[in-house]
Motif scaffolding. Structure first.
Motif, PDB file in Angstrom:
ATOM      1  N   LEU A  97       9.998   8.153 -12.184  1.00  0.00           N
ATOM      2  CA  LEU A  97      10.611   7.028 -11.466  1.00  0.00           C
ATOM      3  C   LEU A  97      11.462   7.498 -10.308  1.00  0.00           C
ATOM      4  O   LEU A  97      11.558   6.829  -9.270  1.00  0.00           O
ATOM      5  CB  LEU A  97      11.470   6.199 -12.431  1.00  0.00           C
ATOM      6  CG  LEU A  97      10.722   5.290 -13.399  1.00  0.00           C
ATOM      7  CD1 LEU A  97      11.699   4.608 -14.341  1.00  0.00           C
ATOM      8  CD2 LEU A  97       9.929   4.252 -12.634  1.00  0.00           C
ATOM      9  N   ALA A  98      12.085   8.691 -10.506  1.00  0.00           N
ATOM     10  CA  ALA A  98      12.945   9.221  -9.450  1.00  0.00           C
ATOM     11  C   ALA A  98      12.148   9.489  -8.186  1.00  0.00           C
ATOM     12  O   ALA A  98      12.694   9.493  -7.079  1.00  0.00           O
ATOM     13  CB  ALA A  98      13.636  10.492  -9.935  1.00  0.00           C
ATOM     14  N   GLY A  99      10.837   9.706  -8.355  1.00  0.00           N
ATOM     15  CA  GLY A  99      10.000  10.018  -7.201  1.00  0.00           C
ATOM     16  C   GLY A  99       9.450   8.792  -6.494  1.00  0.00           C
ATOM     17  O   GLY A  99       8.730   8.923  -5.501  1.00  0.00           O
ATOM     18  N   VAL A 100       9.756   7.599  -7.005  1.00  0.00           N
ATOM     19  CA  VAL A 100       9.208   6.387  -6.378  1.00  0.00           C
ATOM     20  C   VAL A 100       9.933   6.122  -5.060  1.00  0.00           C
ATOM     21  O   VAL A 100      11.157   6.183  -4.998  1.00  0.00           O
ATOM     22  CB  VAL A 100       9.357   5.178  -7.312  1.00  0.00           C
ATOM     23  CG1 VAL A 100       8.770   3.939  -6.665  1.00  0.00           C
ATOM     24  CG2 VAL A 100       8.685   5.450  -8.637  1.00  0.00           C
ATOM     25  N   ASP A 101       9.160   5.844  -4.069  1.00  0.00           N
ATOM     26  CA  ASP A 101       9.733   5.598  -2.744  1.00  0.00           C
ATOM     27  C   ASP A 101      10.518   4.286  -2.749  1.00  0.00           C
ATOM     28  O   ASP A 101       9.948   3.203  -2.960  1.00  0.00           O
ATOM     29  CB  ASP A 101       8.571   5.524  -1.729  1.00  0.00           C
ATOM     30  CG  ASP A 101       9.086   5.506  -0.312  1.00  0.00           C
ATOM     31  OD1 ASP A 101      10.320   5.341  -0.135  1.00  0.00           O
ATOM     32  OD2 ASP A 101       8.269   5.680   0.604  1.00  0.00           O
ATOM     33  N   ARG A 102      11.849   4.403  -2.546  1.00  0.00           N
ATOM     34  CA  ARG A 102      12.717   3.215  -2.619  1.00  0.00           C
ATOM     35  C   ARG A 102      12.314   2.136  -1.616  1.00  0.00           C
ATOM     36  O   ARG A 102      12.459   0.944  -1.891  1.00  0.00           O
ATOM     37  CB  ARG A 102      14.177   3.582  -2.348  1.00  0.00           C
ATOM     38  CG  ARG A 102      14.757   4.569  -3.313  1.00  0.00           C
ATOM     39  CD  ARG A 102      15.187   3.882  -4.572  1.00  0.00           C
ATOM     40  NE  ARG A 102      14.727   4.688  -5.694  1.00  0.00           N
ATOM     41  CZ  ARG A 102      14.859   4.377  -6.958  1.00  0.00           C
ATOM     42  NH1 ARG A 102      15.432   3.249  -7.306  1.00  0.00           N
ATOM     43  NH2 ARG A 102      14.402   5.149  -7.907  1.00  0.00           N
ATOM     44  N   SER A 103      11.831   2.583  -0.475  1.00  0.00           N
ATOM     45  CA  SER A 103      11.544   1.596   0.573  1.00  0.00           C
ATOM     46  C   SER A 103      10.447   0.628   0.136  1.00  0.00           C
ATOM     47  O   SER A 103      10.387  -0.509   0.590  1.00  0.00           O
ATOM     48  CB  SER A 103      11.140   2.313   1.860  1.00  0.00           C
ATOM     49  OG  SER A 103      10.002   3.110   1.619  1.00  0.00           O
ATOM     50  N   LEU A 104       9.604   1.113  -0.790  1.00  0.00           N
ATOM     51  CA  LEU A 104       8.554   0.225  -1.299  1.00  0.00           C
ATOM     52  C   LEU A 104       9.171  -0.951  -2.053  1.00  0.00           C
ATOM     53  O   LEU A 104       8.717  -2.082  -1.958  1.00  0.00           O
ATOM     54  CB  LEU A 104       7.613   1.002  -2.216  1.00  0.00           C
ATOM     55  CG  LEU A 104       6.685   1.996  -1.524  1.00  0.00           C
ATOM     56  CD1 LEU A 104       5.862   2.750  -2.547  1.00  0.00           C
ATOM     57  CD2 LEU A 104       5.781   1.269  -0.541  1.00  0.00           C
ATOM     58  N   ALA A 115      10.601  -3.278   0.474  1.00  0.00           N
ATOM     59  CA  ALA A 115       9.527  -4.055   1.107  1.00  0.00           C
ATOM     60  C   ALA A 115       9.040  -5.146   0.174  1.00  0.00           C
ATOM     61  O   ALA A 115       8.822  -6.290   0.585  1.00  0.00           O
ATOM     62  CB  ALA A 115       8.371  -3.113   1.474  1.00  0.00           C
ATOM     63  N   ALA A 116       8.907  -4.765  -1.113  1.00  0.00           N
ATOM     64  CA  ALA A 116       8.432  -5.734  -2.096  1.00  0.00           C
ATOM     65  C   ALA A 116       9.423  -6.892  -2.205  1.00  0.00           C
ATOM     66  O   ALA A 116       9.023  -8.054  -2.289  1.00  0.00           O
ATOM     67  CB  ALA A 116       8.251  -5.054  -3.449  1.00  0.00           C
ATOM     68  N   GLN A 147       4.781  -8.171 -10.632  1.00  0.00           N
ATOM     69  CA  GLN A 147       3.971  -7.626  -9.531  1.00  0.00           C
ATOM     70  C   GLN A 147       4.550  -6.317  -9.030  1.00  0.00           C
ATOM     71  O   GLN A 147       3.830  -5.396  -8.678  1.00  0.00           O
ATOM     72  CB  GLN A 147       3.899  -8.637  -8.387  1.00  0.00           C
ATOM     73  CG  GLN A 147       2.953  -9.781  -8.695  1.00  0.00           C
ATOM     74  CD  GLN A 147       3.062 -10.889  -7.679  1.00  0.00           C
ATOM     75  OE1 GLN A 147       4.181 -11.219  -7.249  1.00  0.00           O
ATOM     76  NE2 GLN A 147       1.935 -11.461  -7.292  1.00  0.00           N
ATOM     77  N   ARG A 148       5.891  -6.258  -9.014  1.00  0.00           N
ATOM     78  CA  ARG A 148       6.532  -5.037  -8.552  1.00  0.00           C
ATOM     79  C   ARG A 148       6.165  -3.867  -9.480  1.00  0.00           C
ATOM     80  O   ARG A 148       5.834  -2.783  -9.033  1.00  0.00           O
ATOM     81  CB  ARG A 148       8.045  -5.240  -8.526  1.00  0.00           C
ATOM     82  CG  ARG A 148       8.724  -4.432  -7.451  1.00  0.00           C
ATOM     83  CD  ARG A 148      10.170  -4.816  -7.349  1.00  0.00           C
ATOM     84  NE  ARG A 148      10.934  -4.239  -8.438  1.00  0.00           N
ATOM     85  CZ  ARG A 148      12.256  -4.326  -8.554  1.00  0.00           C
ATOM     86  NH1 ARG A 148      12.935  -5.013  -7.673  1.00  0.00           N
ATOM     87  NH2 ARG A 148      12.878  -3.762  -9.540  1.00  0.00           N
TER      88      ARG A 148
END
Lengths: 442, 304
Positions: B192-199, B202-203, B212-213
């Motif tokens: 989870l730490a590697g998930v791009d926050r900007s996504l 954006a969501a 959906q997220r």
């Protein structure tokens, strides 16, 4: 936190020093006390640290007397360790372990045959006791060391409170158990007591170990010899069906509270209800006397003969034998050790002391367990062993037979709706298969 | 760390390819040697023994595949397969789901979260034997037991968690989930730490639902972590032993007997080393097969 760290530092230092000295001791010791030294015997017993302390005292006395050194290893998971040592073909010189394992060890070729006459003092062991170490080929494969028989441990304060007396028959035992479960014998106003403790799990064959006394008291046998060196399974007999049905209906599928909760998955180490003070009876071996004297307390319980069934009051007897590992060339030293261990002096040492005794009923007939310990309760155990006990047959490899019997009994007691006769019939076929595997089926 | 140290060193002796190739092996040597002595040699010996009637002092007897046919036709081993599957799948799926939920809940930088994460992780570092004893107490089959006293308050029970053959296996599954969920949580947290926050931002801007997220952002991003967790859980599920051994010993009436407890009983209470070896080799093969399959599926998924 800081305090703890500070106190740990000297402790760590001590450990380090001890390690350094320990290694040094090992280094210098291995030259003189290695397993190749003919004057050192490697001895294994299946013991926890507490009884191991008693063994240590016994072996120290032996070394002092004879100059033969003992490299003593108390091994807790004895069977696993022994199997792995056996696979490297390097066995301990002397092993002390259960009588019922003799057939299994002998079947694997782990044991040296023993001539009783070669053991000094062999005539002080009774013929009945010696006969229990005869292997399948008629030779002796072990030297008796300690014997024991099951007796009933029962809460005398509970009996007193409810105005009952110790049971002598199955029916009486059942009514005492029900009274213990329902009439609040500990007087705390809660229904939190049980009649009897049962280690009824199939794990390690406990259900068969505990149930064996009942089978014999009901006139049943697990396997029986036919006098020609072969055996036949006997669990389909009418006596076996009646006995197992009685046990199932009354102890496991009857009223709640006769046996402790969780009996069907309990092994001896988890069946602690007697010492926890919430179960009133426990049919077990005398090694528990030391534990029970602490809790529930020596004045709270008594040791009585097991209640008799329709066919008598025989109980399971077992104990430990001394075995000599195959293919080691130290016969003289091994015989000297065995002679010391069964001598009055050796037996007395192992029966006393502040740690758990490792000899229960002495095999040396010149000794009286109750006198040595100055405790009359031991005469109940000794009498049970001498007059009304049976052992598992130890000539065949009894391990698979015990395990299959335990599996089957556990299943019968678990599923109350099953048909005992057909289930025992299946067990009998399995036992026949076990005997056939050993070429012992009639 | 080692990589940054060795790379300049290797560059200095550029051209000497062999030396470059030797260095990693040198570093690996101690581990490999240990593995050879304590892992691969015993494993090879186990495979070898599975073809024998093992009697060390009387001479082992070659009996070919007899041990295998005996083990595979034994109805108790067949039952054990079923139990192993129920236990393995139940425990794996449960522990992954719970681990994922925990990871989602406890993700973040806050200091208090660290403490909670540590607390939640404790079951994974506690010895399984200790956990087993603990759960035995919790499952105590009268209203004195922790779980049963809870049920008692609701006017239910007492439930024979371990002594009822219909429930015992699921009780073991529950304990397995409790033990392994935090372990999975840690791996998934790393994912989870590697998930791009900007996504996520954006969501949020697009106004998508929570589901959906999760479905379109989080899950694809932690796919590698999930695959690791899944592979480990599969292997662990198949060779489950300690949980069962300490909790029920395979009982009552064999209702929780799994493949490993059967093999253990065969080897150590019945002293049938050959049969136990055969049972273990079968387990080894199945585990290998499953691991390879999972890996294959993962690679195919990656390529797509």
């Amino acid at each position: 936190m800081r305090d703890r760290r500070r106190s740990r530092r000297p402790a760590a230092l001590l450990v380090a020093t001890a390690l350094a000295f320990g290694t040094a001791a090992c280094g210098s010791g291995s030259g003189s006390a290695g397993s190749d030294d003919p004057n050192t015997l490697e001895v294994w017993t299946r013991s926890n640290p507490d009884p191991a302390a008693t063994y240590q005292r016994v072996f120290a006395a032996f070394t002092k007397k004879t100059g033969i050194r003992i490299d003593y290893q108390p091994v807790i998971n004895f069977d696993q360790q022994l199997q792995s040592r056996a696979s490297t073909k390097d066995l301990p010189d002397v092993m002390i372990n259960d009588t019922a394992l003799m057939g299994s060890y002998q079947g694997q070729g782990l044991l040296k045959p023993i001539d009783p006459a070669s053991i000094a003092g062999h005539d002080q062991i009774t013929d009945k006791t010696w006969s229990s170490t005869v292997g399948i080929d008629g030779k002796h494969y072990g030297i008796p060391y300690s014997r024991q028989a099951q007796t009933l441990m029962i809460r005398k304060d509970w009996l007193h409170k409810l105005g009952l007396k110790a049971p002598t028959t199955w029916q009486e035992m059942l009514s005492v158990a029900k009274a213990f479960a329902t009439e609040d014998p500990d007087g705390d106003g809660k229904a939190d007591t049980y009649g009897m403790v049962v280690p009824g799990s199939a794990q390690n064959g406990y259900a068969a170990w505990w149930g064996a006394s009942f089978l014999w008291q009901g006139g049943a046998k697990i396997i029986e010899p036919d006098g020609k060196g072969t055996y036949r399974p006997a669990m389909d007999s009418a006596a076996a069906v009646n006995t197992v049905t009685w046990m199932k209906d009354n102890l496991f599928c009857g009223d709640n509270g006769v046996t402790q909760p969780g009996a069907l998955t309990a092994v001896t180490s988890t069946a602690t209800n007697f010492q926890d003070g919430n179960a009133g009876m426990y049919m077990t071996g005398p090694y528990n006397i030391a534990t029970f004297d602490t809790t529930p307390g020596k004045d709270k319980y008594e040791v009585v003969p097991a209640p008799a069934g329709p066919a008598g009051g025989d109980v399971l007897a077992d104990g430990e034998n001394i075995y000599f590992g195959a293919r080691t060339g130290k016969a003289k030293q091994e015989q000297a050790l065995a002679a010391f261990l069964v001598s009055p002096e050796g037996q007395r040492l192992a029966m006393t002391g502040k740690h758990q005794p490792v000899v229960r009923i002495p095999v040396n007939s010149t000794l009286d367990a109750a006198k040595v310990r100055d405790d009359a309760r031991w005469s109940v155990v000794q009498k049970a062993y001498e007059d009304s006990s049976q052992q598992f047959p130890n000539a065949p490899d009894f391990a698979p037979i015990k395990q299959d019997t335990a599996d089957s009994l556990n299943a019968i007691f678990t599923y109350c709706g099953g048909d005992v006769r057909s289930q025992l019939g299946e067990l009998n076929e399995t036992l026949a298969g076990d005997l056939k595997d050993q070429d012992l089926l009639k | 760390m080692t990589a940054t140290v060795t790379t300049p060193a290797a560059r200095r002796v550029s051209g000497v390819l062999s030396k470059k190739a030797v260095v990693p092996w040198l570093f690996l040597a101690p581990g490999l040697l240990l593995a050879l002595v304590f892992k691969f040699w015993p494993m090879a010996k186990g495979i070898w023994l599975s073809f024998f009637d093992v009697q060390p002092f009387l001479g082992d007897q070659w009996i070919g595949l007899d041990n295998y046919t005996r083990v595979l036709t034994d109805h108790r081993f067949q039952d054990a397969i079923g139990h192993t599957l129920v236990l393995g799948i139940g425990q794996s799926v449960g522990a992954i789901l719970l681990g994922f939920v925990l990871a989602l809940l406890l993700e973040g930088q806050a200091r208090s979260l660290k403490i909670i994460r540590t607390a939640v992780f404790l079951p994974a570092v506690t010895a399984t034997a200790v956990v087993g004893e603990l759960w035995r107490l919790m499952y105590y089959p009268t209203s004195d037991g922790l779980l049963n006293s809870g049920l008692h308050l609701l006017g239910l029970g007492p439930v024979q968690f371990l002594d009822n053959p219909d429930i015992a296996l699921y009780s073991t599954v529950a304990m397995g989930i409790w033990i392994w969920a935090p372990y999975n949580m840690v791996i998934l947290l790393a994912g989870l730490a590697g998930v791009d926050r900007s996504l996520y931002e954006a969501a949020a801007m697009d106004g998508v639902s929570l589901w959906q997220r999760l479905r379109y952002v989080t899950l694809p991003a932690i796919r590698p972590a999930l695959m690791i967790v899944l592979t480990l859980a599969t292997i662990r599920g198949l060779r489950v032993f300690t949980e069962v051994y300490v909790l029920t010993g395979g009982g009552p009436a064999g209702s929780t007997d799994v493949w490993m407890t059967r093999a253990y009983t065969l080897g150590f209470t019945r002293n049938d080393i050959g049969g136990a070896s055969a049972a273990s080799v079968v387990l080894l093969c199945v585990t290998l097969l499953l691991t390879v399959t999972v890996n294959y599926l993962r690679k195919r998924g990656d390529a797509r």
